[in-house]
Scaffold this active site. Sequence first.
Site, PDB file in Angstrom:
ATOM      1  N   ARG A  23      -3.593  -3.999   3.785  1.00  0.00           N
ATOM      2  CA  ARG A  23      -2.986  -2.956   2.959  1.00  0.00           C
ATOM      3  C   ARG A  23      -2.108  -2.975   1.718  1.00  0.00           C
ATOM      4  O   ARG A  23      -1.885  -2.341   0.994  1.00  0.00           O
ATOM      5  CB  ARG A  23      -2.161  -1.965   4.035  1.00  0.00           C
ATOM      6  CG  ARG A  23      -2.811  -1.482   5.248  1.00  0.00           C
ATOM      7  CD  ARG A  23      -1.815  -0.829   6.314  1.00  0.00           C
ATOM      8  NE  ARG A  23      -0.783  -1.880   6.816  1.00  0.00           N
ATOM      9  CZ  ARG A  23       0.219  -1.757   7.403  1.00  0.00           C
ATOM     10  NH1 ARG A  23       0.564  -0.700   7.595  1.00  0.00           N
ATOM     11  NH2 ARG A  23       0.941  -2.885   7.812  1.00  0.00           N
ATOM     12  N   GLN A  47      25.723   2.177  -5.384  1.00  0.00           N
ATOM     13  CA  GLN A  47      24.503   2.834  -6.161  1.00  0.00           C
ATOM     14  C   GLN A  47      23.183   1.912  -6.099  1.00  0.00           C
ATOM     15  O   GLN A  47      23.187   0.706  -6.112  1.00  0.00           O
ATOM     16  CB  GLN A  47      24.994   3.071  -7.569  1.00  0.00           C
ATOM     17  CG  GLN A  47      24.042   3.495  -8.632  1.00  0.00           C
ATOM     18  CD  GLN A  47      24.593   3.824 -10.193  1.00  0.00           C
ATOM     19  OE1 GLN A  47      25.767   4.440 -10.188  1.00  0.00           O
ATOM     20  NE2 GLN A  47      23.813   3.415 -10.964  1.00  0.00           N
ATOM     21  N   HIS A  62      25.799  -7.417 -19.813  1.00  0.00           N
ATOM     22  CA  HIS A  62      26.716  -6.634 -19.474  1.00  0.00           C
ATOM     23  C   HIS A  62      27.596  -6.983 -18.431  1.00  0.00           C
ATOM     24  O   HIS A  62      27.330  -7.758 -17.543  1.00  0.00           O
ATOM     25  CB  HIS A  62      26.083  -5.276 -19.104  1.00  0.00           C
ATOM     26  CG  HIS A  62      25.307  -4.689 -20.079  1.00  0.00           C
ATOM     27  ND1 HIS A  62      23.929  -3.822 -19.724  1.00  0.00           N
ATOM     28  CD2 HIS A  62      25.072  -4.605 -21.376  1.00  0.00           C
ATOM     29  CE1 HIS A  62      23.340  -3.373 -20.894  1.00  0.00           C
ATOM     30  NE2 HIS A  62      24.081  -3.831 -21.974  1.00  0.00           N
ATOM     31  N   LYS A  72      25.927  -6.944  -8.072  1.00  0.00           N
ATOM     32  CA  LYS A  72      24.629  -6.542  -8.152  1.00  0.00           C
ATOM     33  C   LYS A  72      23.524  -7.513  -7.486  1.00  0.00           C
ATOM     34  O   LYS A  72      23.660  -8.685  -7.541  1.00  0.00           O
ATOM     35  CB  LYS A  72      24.136  -6.296  -9.514  1.00  0.00           C
ATOM     36  CG  LYS A  72      24.928  -5.502 -10.677  1.00  0.00           C
ATOM     37  CD  LYS A  72      24.347  -5.658 -11.954  1.00  0.00           C
ATOM     38  CE  LYS A  72      25.092  -4.925 -13.040  1.00  0.00           C
ATOM     39  NZ  LYS A  72      26.404  -5.649 -13.262  1.00  0.00           N
ATOM     40  N   TYR A 132      18.006  -2.179  -8.859  1.00  0.00           N
ATOM     41  CA  TYR A 132      19.186  -2.645  -8.907  1.00  0.00           C
ATOM     42  C   TYR A 132      19.986  -2.104  -7.459  1.00  0.00           C
ATOM     43  O   TYR A 132      19.665  -0.959  -7.203  1.00  0.00           O
ATOM     44  CB  TYR A 132      20.129  -2.117  -9.891  1.00  0.00           C
ATOM     45  CG  TYR A 132      19.758  -2.858 -11.260  1.00  0.00           C
ATOM     46  CD1 TYR A 132      20.533  -3.750 -11.927  1.00  0.00           C
ATOM     47  CD2 TYR A 132      18.768  -2.113 -11.912  1.00  0.00           C
ATOM     48  CE1 TYR A 132      20.269  -4.062 -13.126  1.00  0.00           C
ATOM     49  CE2 TYR A 132      18.451  -2.607 -13.373  1.00  0.00           C
ATOM     50  CZ  TYR A 132      19.257  -3.622 -13.657  1.00  0.00           C
ATOM     51  OH  TYR A 132      18.966  -3.918 -15.215  1.00  0.00           O
ATOM     52  N   ASP A 169      24.133  -2.951 -27.488  1.00  0.00           N
ATOM     53  CA  ASP A 169      23.943  -4.508 -27.615  1.00  0.00           C
ATOM     54  C   ASP A 169      23.977  -4.921 -28.751  1.00  0.00           C
ATOM     55  O   ASP A 169      24.397  -6.137 -29.096  1.00  0.00           O
ATOM     56  CB  ASP A 169      22.739  -4.764 -26.644  1.00  0.00           C
ATOM     57  CG  ASP A 169      22.897  -4.451 -25.187  1.00  0.00           C
ATOM     58  OD1 ASP A 169      23.829  -4.235 -24.702  1.00  0.00           O
ATOM     59  OD2 ASP A 169      21.907  -4.403 -24.406  1.00  0.00           O
TER      60      ASP A 169
END
Length: 211
Positions: A23, A47, A62, A72, A132, A169
Site C-alpha cells: 500500500r 501548534q 528564524h 520545533k 512542523y 528575510d
Amino acid sequence: MKVRELAIAGGYEFTPDVFRDDRGAFVAHYTDTGFLDAVGYPMRLGQIHHSHSRRGAVRGVHYEDVPPGQAKVVSCAAGALLDVVVDLRVGSPTFGHWDSVLLDPHTCRAVYLEEGLGHGYVALQDDTVAAYVSSVEYDPAAEHEIHPLDPRLGLPWPTDMAYLLSERDRNAPTLTEARDAGRLPTYEACRALHRDRRPLVPTYRRDHGER
C-alpha cells in the site's frame, strides 16, 4: 528510531523506522519514548503546521524570544529540503555555528531544535512540504530573523538555484547586528528552560498506530 545529536547542543536528527508494504509506507516522525530517551524531557505540543514551497524558497533563519522560546520538530512530507540549525545563543560555546540535515519523504528524517536555536531551510524541489510540530503557538511579536545569506554564518545553501526570500528575510539583520542590538537569546536563559524538568509522560515503550 536512530538518533544523532547535531554539532550544536540542543539539536537532534531523528531517523525513524519506516514500515512499508504494497500500500505504501507508515512512519512515526515523533514518539514520546524516543524523544525522552534522546533529549531527556518531553516535547510540549503548542501548534502543528506545514509550509508549501517552490524550489529555491528560503525560509529563515528564524528564532523566538526566550522565554518562552519555541522548540520545533521539522520533517519533510513531500519534495526535499536542506534544513539548517544555527546556534544564536549568546554565550554558547558554539555561538554562530550551524549544522544541516537533508530532509525528504524517502529517508523520513526529522530535526529537533531547542528554544533559542535558529532555524531555516531551502526547498530543493517544487512542491516541497515541510511539517512542523512546535512547543508553543506562533507569536509574530516574539519571532525574529537573521539574514539567511549573512556571510558571517556561511550557510550551506546550494549554488545552482535562484533564491526566493520574503521581504522580511531580505531585510533581516546579520548575526553581528542582532547580537550588538541585544536581540538574541542568551545561552543561560535557554538552558534554564530545561533545568530540573521532569518527564510528564510514562517512559514505557509500545508499538502502536494504524498502518
